[in-house]
Design a protein around this motif. Structure first.
Motif, PDB file in Angstrom:
ATOM      1  N   UNK A  71       0.778  -1.117  -0.156  1.00 25.14           N
ATOM      2  CA  UNK A  71       0.018  -0.040  -0.156  1.00 25.14           C
ATOM      3  C   UNK A  71       0.771   1.142  -0.050  1.00 25.14           C
ATOM      4  N   UNK A  72       0.668   2.059  -1.069  1.00 18.87           N
ATOM      5  CA  UNK A  72       1.339   3.279  -0.827  1.00 18.87           C
ATOM      6  C   UNK A  72       1.417   4.156   0.271  1.00 18.87           C
ATOM      7  N   UNK A  73       0.149   4.171   0.856  1.00 19.67           N
ATOM      8  CA  UNK A  73      -0.079   4.868   2.027  1.00 19.67           C
ATOM      9  C   UNK A  73       0.822   4.405   3.247  1.00 19.67           C
ATOM     10  N   UNK A  74       1.316   3.187   3.120  1.00 19.79           N
ATOM     11  CA  UNK A  74       1.990   2.526   4.273  1.00 19.79           C
ATOM     12  C   UNK A  74       3.484   3.289   4.025  1.00 19.79           C
ATOM     13  N   UNK A  75       3.838   3.274   2.914  1.00 22.17           N
ATOM     14  CA  UNK A  75       5.304   4.064   2.495  1.00 22.17           C
ATOM     15  C   UNK A  75       5.354   5.516   2.755  1.00 22.17           C
ATOM     16  N   UNK A  76       4.418   6.143   2.271  1.00 24.40           N
ATOM     17  CA  UNK A  76       4.307   7.653   2.349  1.00 24.40           C
ATOM     18  C   UNK A  76       3.996   8.070   3.697  1.00 24.40           C
ATOM     19  N   UNK A  77       3.096   7.493   4.475  1.00 24.24           N
ATOM     20  CA  UNK A  77       2.957   8.066   5.652  1.00 24.24           C
ATOM     21  C   UNK A  77       4.160   7.822   6.671  1.00 24.24           C
ATOM     22  N   UNK A  78       4.682   6.666   6.588  1.00 18.50           N
ATOM     23  CA  UNK A  78       5.857   6.272   7.418  1.00 18.50           C
ATOM     24  C   UNK A  78       7.157   6.701   6.721  1.00 18.50           C
ATOM     25  N   UNK A  79       7.223   7.416   5.692  1.00 22.25           N
ATOM     26  CA  UNK A  79       8.372   8.083   4.991  1.00 22.25           C
ATOM     27  C   UNK A  79       9.555   6.780   4.809  1.00 22.25           C
ATOM     28  N   UNK A  80       9.164   5.649   4.419  1.00 21.05           N
ATOM     29  CA  UNK A  80      10.001   4.498   4.265  1.00 21.05           C
ATOM     30  C   UNK A  80      10.673   4.756   2.776  1.00 21.05           C
ATOM     31  N   UNK A  81      11.915   4.620   2.720  1.00 20.82           N
ATOM     32  CA  UNK A  81      12.678   4.759   1.434  1.00 20.82           C
ATOM     33  C   UNK A  81      13.810   3.960   1.403  1.00 20.82           C
ATOM     34  N   UNK A  82      14.331   3.477   0.309  1.00 18.65           N
ATOM     35  CA  UNK A  82      15.422   2.686   0.088  1.00 18.65           C
ATOM     36  C   UNK A  82      16.756   3.308   0.413  1.00 18.65           C
ATOM     37  N   UNK A  83      17.802   2.567   0.974  1.00 21.56           N
ATOM     38  CA  UNK A  83      19.027   3.208   1.284  1.00 21.56           C
ATOM     39  C   UNK A  83      19.692   3.478  -0.036  1.00 21.56           C
ATOM     40  N   UNK A  84      20.632   4.363  -0.184  1.00 17.76           N
ATOM     41  CA  UNK A  84      21.076   4.818  -1.510  1.00 17.76           C
ATOM     42  C   UNK A  84      22.572   4.444  -1.513  1.00 17.76           C
ATOM     43  N   UNK A  85      22.642   3.177  -1.685  1.00 20.41           N
ATOM     44  CA  UNK A  85      23.979   2.464  -1.233  1.00 20.41           C
ATOM     45  C   UNK A  85      24.215   1.660  -2.468  1.00 20.41           C
TER      46      UNK A  85
END
Length: 301
Positions: free
Chosen positions: A168-182
């Motif tokens: 769910x996009x809201x799970x990612x957007x509300x909790x501001x979960x992003x990928x590590x840039x490594x």
């Protein structure tokens, strides 16, 4: 504007023909958004005037110049995503023909994440490959132990790959979960955070995704110091996160280090020791350092 139900995010670098195969496996529909993010591909390999997806309805292509890897590319995709559900694909993989039928059947699910089965083939020969068998085993073990809290933790911490699932996009957007840039292991923290943050998950026995095997891909590339170090540190950061969440489970960071010990200098090995001491309890650190010492003693034999 039509309601977008599904957003597909695909990072790409230097494999345009395989990207075309992946893109062709995703049907076009008004409620589908496809985002391709090119990670600074080599112009001697990629013909940008004929780049897959450019100009196609429902397909958005973003070109980056930074060359920061798949994690960065996926984060660019997340910034442009508008769908109800997020789906991630690697450019050298593809979806099965049942994709839309399966996705539509789960469109109104109350779950935050839906896990699907995935199979695998050799990218060149299309013969079956065992690359995804570990996920099947992991899921099967969890399903047979649904009332076991530790089995749930093991499933959620180890099933961190972003593919073969709907989020769910809201799970990612509300909790501001992003990928590590490594350089490598960028999806580890993203997957763990999503899985542990989700209030509810579902597991489907339907197979929608095919992960291909390519010897020259990042995942299977021969020994590379940067890749090994990146994965090692990513696992250590994930374990610190689990500790912060009071989760008594540890992902082992030692496998790739031990397997490739002969490729590291004494100074680099000492740096691993310091990172281990900084990350783990004395007892756990002692066990990991012992593994490191045993591998070091054997490396020249």
């Amino acid at each position: 504007m039509n309601q977008i139900n599904f957003t597909f995010i695909i990072p790409h670098k230097n494999i345009p023909s395989l990207l075309s195969r992946c893109l062709d496996s995703i049907p076009r529909r008004d409620d589908i958004q496809i985002i391709i993010v090119d990670d600074n591909s080599d112009p001697s390999i990629v013909h940008f005037d004929e780049f897959p997806g450019v100009g196609e309805k429902g397909v958005e292509v973003y070109f980056t110049q930074e060359g920061k890897g798949a994690g960065y590319a996926r984060n660019i995709g997340l910034k442009h995503a508008v769908g109800k559900w997020l789906l991630f694909a690697d450019a050298d993989d593809f979806y099965h023909s049942s994709l839309l039928t399966v996705l539509d059947s789960h469109l109104n699910s109350s779950s935050d994440i839906i896990f699907f089965n995935a199979d695998s083939v050799d990218s060149s020969t299309m013969l079956p490959h065992g690359r995804m068998e570990y996920l099947y085993s992991l899921t099967n073990t969890y399903q047979n132990s649904r009332n076991d809290k530790m089995a749930e933790i093991i499933f959620k911490t180890n099933h961190h790959v972003p593919v073969a699932k709907m989020i769910k996009r809201t799970l990612q957007s509300v909790h501001q979960i992003y990928f590590e840039e490594i350089p490598a292991g960028n999806d580890l923290m993203f997957g763990i955070k999503c899985n542990l943050t989700a209030e509810s998950i579902s597991i489907s026995d339907e197979t929608i995704y095919c992960a291909t095997f390519r010897p020259d891909s990042l995942r299977f590339k021969k020994f590379d110091k940067i890749i090994v170090k990146s994965r090692f540190s990513a696992i250590n950061r994930a374990n610190l996160f689990l500790k912060e969440k009071r989760i008594r489970y540890i992902l082992s960071p030692m496998n790739t280090i031990v397997e490739n010990i002969s490729g590291f200098s004494n100074k680099e090995i000492v740096s691993f020791v310091f990172e281990i001491l900084h990350t783990y309890s004395p007892l756990r650190a002692g066990k990991f350092i012992l593994q490191l010492c045993n591998a070091y003693m054997k490396k020249d034999k």
